[in-house]
Each structure stands twice: as C-alpha cells, then as structure tokens.
Design an enzyme around this catalytic site. Structure first.
Site, PDB file in Angstrom:
ATOM      1  N   GLN A  78     -89.142  52.991  22.937  1.00 34.96           N
ATOM      2  CA  GLN A  78     -87.804  53.575  23.048  1.00 34.96           C
ATOM      3  C   GLN A  78     -87.348  53.518  24.498  1.00 34.96           C
ATOM      4  OE1 GLN A  78     -85.942  55.037  20.326  1.00 34.96           O
ATOM      5  NE2 GLN A  78     -84.350  54.867  21.852  1.00 34.96           N
ATOM      6  N   PHE A  79     -86.804  52.387  24.883  1.00 32.24           N
ATOM      7  CA  PHE A  79     -86.322  52.129  26.234  1.00 32.24           C
ATOM      8  C   PHE A  79     -85.371  53.214  26.730  1.00 32.24           C
ATOM      9  CE2 PHE A  79     -82.703  50.161  28.540  1.00 32.24           C
ATOM     10  CZ  PHE A  79     -83.350  49.814  29.720  1.00 32.24           C
ATOM     11  N   THR A  80     -84.527  53.727  25.855  1.00 33.06           N
ATOM     12  CA  THR A  80     -83.494  54.671  26.290  1.00 33.06           C
ATOM     13  C   THR A  80     -84.041  56.031  26.707  1.00 33.06           C
ATOM     14  OG1 THR A  80     -83.014  55.343  24.019  1.00 33.06           O
ATOM     15  CG2 THR A  80     -81.686  53.539  24.955  1.00 33.06           C
TER      16      THR A  80
END
Length: 146
Positions: A78-80
């Site tokens: 989950q990059f965000t």
C-alpha cells in the site's frame, strides 16, 4: 514502515476481474514501506502483527492473536500509506521507498509472517488491485516502526 491491520471475516484481492488471493477469518494487512525502513522494521512489525491480541476469546475480550485462532493473513502493498497530507490538499510521497527497495522489504515482511507459522496470501506488488473485505468489528489498528 507502516502496517494497517484490519480484523476481517473475509478479504480478497482481484486484478482485472480475477481473484488472485482470498482469506477467511484473520487479518488484512496493508503495508507501506518508507525510505529509511530496514529488515529490522519488517521483522518487528511481523512479530507485532502475529502476536497482537485483537480477536475475542470465549469471554468476548480481545485476548487472542491471529496465530491463536488459526487465522489467515492477506498482505497487500500500500504505497499510499507513505503519503504526507500535512501540506496542501495533494498528498506528497517523498518519504516512500523506491519500488525496487519497497518490493524487497514487502517480500521480506511476508517471509517473516510465514516464519510465525501463519498462512499468508499476498496481493501483487504495483498492480492495480481491487481489495474487498468484511471488517469484523470493525477493528483496525495502525502499526509503525521507524
């Protein structure tokens, strides 16, 4: 490194309309890797996630871990989670690890979870995933290690 843990009765990942991973009762872990994260961060968060007592015992108290209940874990990159929303209205991602570093630490985190004798499934790193879940409770915790 940030791990958003959600206690679920089920969760799945679909890519282009096809299910690539799915679990029943257990944890959905969204994992965000930041620039200065290390293997130690991954080891710490895996140990914490596997031992965190957030499932109810017979008395209805949160007293059991995912290991205790024989639950499964679905781990999704989950990059965000590395997004900075403190300035303006557009998140900044300057603290996020580069993809080649992030994928290694993501995979290492997954390996660490398996070493705790937990059945895991994963999403696909950098893929456009559709994540579905039924959050049980709802129960959600943010774990961080810098």
């Amino acid at each position: 490194m940030k791990a958003l843990l959600q206690r679920v009765s089920q969760a799945s990942v679909n890519i282009e309309g096809k299910q690539v991973a799915g679990i029943k009762k257990g944890l959905l872990i969204l994992l965000g890797v930041e620039k200065d994260d290390t293997k130690f961060c991954a080891e710490y968060l895996a140990r914490k996630a596997s031992d965190l007592r957030i499932f109810e015992d017979d008395a209805g108290k949160m007293n059991l871990s995912v290991k205790d209940i024989g639950g499964e874990v679905l781990i999704v990159s989950q990059f965000t989670l590395a997004g900075d929303t403190t300035h303006g209205n557009r998140p900044g991602f300057g603290t996020a690890a580069k993809p080649e570093v992030a994928v290694e630490l993501y995979q290492y985190f997954c390996k660490c979870m398996q070493q705790h004798n937990i059945s895991i499934q994963t999403g696909v790193f950098q893929a456009d995933m559709k994540v579905s879940l039924i959050n049980d409770g709802p129960v959600t915790f943010m774990l961080e290690k810098k």
